[in-house]
Design a protein around this motif. Structure first.
Motif, short mmCIF file in Angstrom:
data_model
loop_
_atom_site.label_atom_id
_atom_site.label_comp_id
_atom_site.label_asym_id
_atom_site.label_seq_id
_atom_site.Cartn_x
_atom_site.Cartn_y
_atom_site.Cartn_z
N GLU A 1 7.78 1.57 3.15
CA GLU A 1 8.13 3.22 1.32
C GLU A 1 9.65 2.96 2.09
O GLU A 1 10.48 2.68 0.65
CB GLU A 1 7.31 4.40 2.32
CG GLU A 1 6.50 4.05 2.69
CD GLU A 1 5.52 6.18 2.57
OE1 GLU A 1 6.25 6.72 2.50
OE2 GLU A 1 3.75 6.19 2.21
N ALA A 2 10.59 2.19 2.42
CA ALA A 2 11.88 2.71 1.96
C ALA A 2 11.89 1.54 1.73
O ALA A 2 12.77 1.81 1.06
CB ALA A 2 12.62 2.56 3.46
N ALA A 3 11.55 0.19 1.75
CA ALA A 3 11.53 -0.50 1.20
C ALA A 3 11.08 -0.43 -0.33
O ALA A 3 11.05 -1.90 -1.07
CB ALA A 3 10.86 -1.88 2.02
N GLY A 4 10.19 0.12 -0.84
CA GLY A 4 9.99 0.85 -2.12
C GLY A 4 8.21 -0.82 -2.50
O GLY A 4 7.94 -1.13 -2.77
N ILE A 5 7.42 -0.22 -1.19
CA ILE A 5 6.60 -0.97 -1.24
C ILE A 5 5.17 -0.53 -1.95
O ILE A 5 4.46 -1.10 -2.36
CB ILE A 5 5.88 -0.88 0.40
CG1 ILE A 5 4.20 -1.89 0.47
CG2 ILE A 5 5.28 0.60 0.89
CD1 ILE A 5 4.02 -2.58 0.78
N GLU A 6 5.45 0.68 -2.31
CA GLU A 6 4.85 1.68 -3.53
C GLU A 6 4.79 0.51 -4.90
O GLU A 6 3.91 1.32 -5.86
CB GLU A 6 4.73 2.47 -3.92
CG GLU A 6 4.46 3.43 -2.04
CD GLU A 6 4.63 4.39 -2.06
OE1 GLU A 6 4.13 5.94 -1.59
OE2 GLU A 6 6.33 4.72 -2.44
N HIS A 7 5.93 -0.55 -4.83
CA HIS A 7 6.36 -0.68 -7.01
C HIS A 7 6.72 -2.11 -6.01
O HIS A 7 6.53 -2.91 -7.08
CB HIS A 7 7.33 0.24 -6.83
CG HIS A 7 7.58 1.14 -7.08
ND1 HIS A 7 6.55 1.89 -8.34
CD2 HIS A 7 7.74 2.18 -6.82
CE1 HIS A 7 6.60 3.03 -8.16
NE2 HIS A 7 7.53 3.26 -7.32
N ALA A 8 5.75 -2.57 -4.95
CA ALA A 8 6.22 -4.14 -4.65
C ALA A 8 4.85 -5.00 -5.28
O ALA A 8 3.68 -4.33 -5.14
CB ALA A 8 5.56 -4.52 -2.94
N ASP A 9 5.18 -6.21 -6.18
CA ASP A 9 4.22 -7.09 -6.44
C ASP A 9 3.55 -8.09 -5.60
O ASP A 9 2.36 -8.96 -6.06
CB ASP A 9 4.75 -7.56 -8.12
CG ASP A 9 5.85 -7.01 -8.68
OD1 ASP A 9 4.91 -6.55 -9.73
OD2 ASP A 9 6.94 -6.81 -8.72
N ALA A 10 4.59 -8.27 -4.47
CA ALA A 10 4.08 -8.56 -3.38
C ALA A 10 4.56 -8.55 -2.27
O ALA A 10 5.70 -8.07 -1.69
CB ALA A 10 4.59 -10.50 -3.09
N PHE A 11 3.47 -8.62 -0.85
CA PHE A 11 4.40 -8.63 0.58
C PHE A 11 3.98 -9.91 1.31
O PHE A 11 2.59 -10.76 1.21
CB PHE A 11 3.45 -7.24 0.31
CG PHE A 11 3.52 -7.20 2.54
CD1 PHE A 11 4.77 -6.40 2.47
CD2 PHE A 11 2.57 -7.77 3.28
CE1 PHE A 11 4.64 -6.25 4.60
CE2 PHE A 11 3.37 -7.33 4.71
CZ PHE A 11 4.27 -6.74 4.98
N VAL A 12 4.96 -10.42 2.10
CA VAL A 12 5.06 -11.56 2.72
C VAL A 12 5.02 -11.02 4.49
O VAL A 12 5.92 -10.67 4.47
CB VAL A 12 5.90 -13.01 1.92
CG1 VAL A 12 5.41 -13.59 3.35
CG2 VAL A 12 5.78 -12.82 1.35
N ALA A 13 3.82 -11.58 5.60
CA ALA A 13 4.49 -11.35 6.88
C ALA A 13 4.74 -12.20 7.40
O ALA A 13 3.60 -13.31 8.14
CB ALA A 13 3.05 -10.84 7.20
#
Length: 219
Positions: A59-71
């Motif tokens: 959430e600090a990184a702004g996950i709620e407004h993310a278009d993509a996530f890479v693990a």
């Protein structure tokens, strides 16, 4: 677009640097503060210290407004948990994870999470997945530098000679499927409705091809 990357190792830092250089909003998370040293000088994205599956860090990184996530952490289990958290908790539209053990591929597939493996291959394949997902390659060569991509043509290209679509050293039309039959186009072969065209394209030219094929729709 906003891309959050979990893991600032060789693959994560390389992907983050490439996306940031292209103007994307990149946020990278790693539990080791010193990992930021792998990012290039002048990196325009943000670095966050924490776990890739920690809700506080996400959430600090702004996950709620993310278009993509890479693990891209060094552990398959951590990547799976982080990817599932992004996909199932935060509903991130596009989630991709790296795997080290190919036997786990089916496990990830069961959760609807695309996977990649290998460092150089990982960066190129994830970059393509994030930005050119509508141009799925039929075949790749070498380390992914050259691809075969098949696509229907937008209406504004119909009637044009297929040879006009070639870009020297970057894009070449190598095959057309028309009416269920395949043919190698001659220089004067023109595009017809419902043609399925195969392009040999350099990975670095995928953006050019995507813009070329999406012009009619403004994509």
């Amino acid at each position: 677009m906003r891309v959050i990357i979990a893991g600032c190792g060789r693959a994560g830092s390389a992907l983050a640097a490439q996306l940031a250089a292209e103007g994307h909003d990149v946020r990278i998370i790693d539990p080791l503060p010193g990992a930021r040293r792998l990012l290039p000088a002048g990196f325009s994205g943000a670095f966050h210290t924490g776990s890739g599956f920690s809700r506080a860090a996400l959430e600090a990184a702004g996950i709620e407004h993310a278009d993509a996530f890479v693990a891209l952490t060094s552990g398959d289990n951590r990547n799976l948990v982080a990817a599932r958290t992004a996909k199932e908790t935060y509903r991130v539209p596009m989630v991709v994870a790296r795997i080290h053990d190919p036997r786990r591929k089916e496990l990830y597939r069961g959760f609807g999470i695309p996977t990649v493996a290998g460092i150089r291959w990982t960066v190129q394949q994830i970059h393509r997945t994030l930005l050119h997902r509508h141009l799925d390659p039929e075949l790749t060569f070498g380390n992914g530098e050259t691809l075969l991509v098949r696509s229907e043509l937008p209406g504004y290209l119909l009637g044009r000679r297929l040879a006009e679509f070639d870009v020297d050293g970057e894009i070449r039309v190598v095959e057309v499927t028309r009416g269920g039959h395949s043919l190698v186009p001659a220089r004067n072969t023109t595009a017809e409705p419902s043609d399925l065209v195969t392009f040999a394209v350099a990975a670095t030219a995928l953006g050019t091809l995507r813009g070329f094929l999406g012009k009619e729709l403004g994509t």
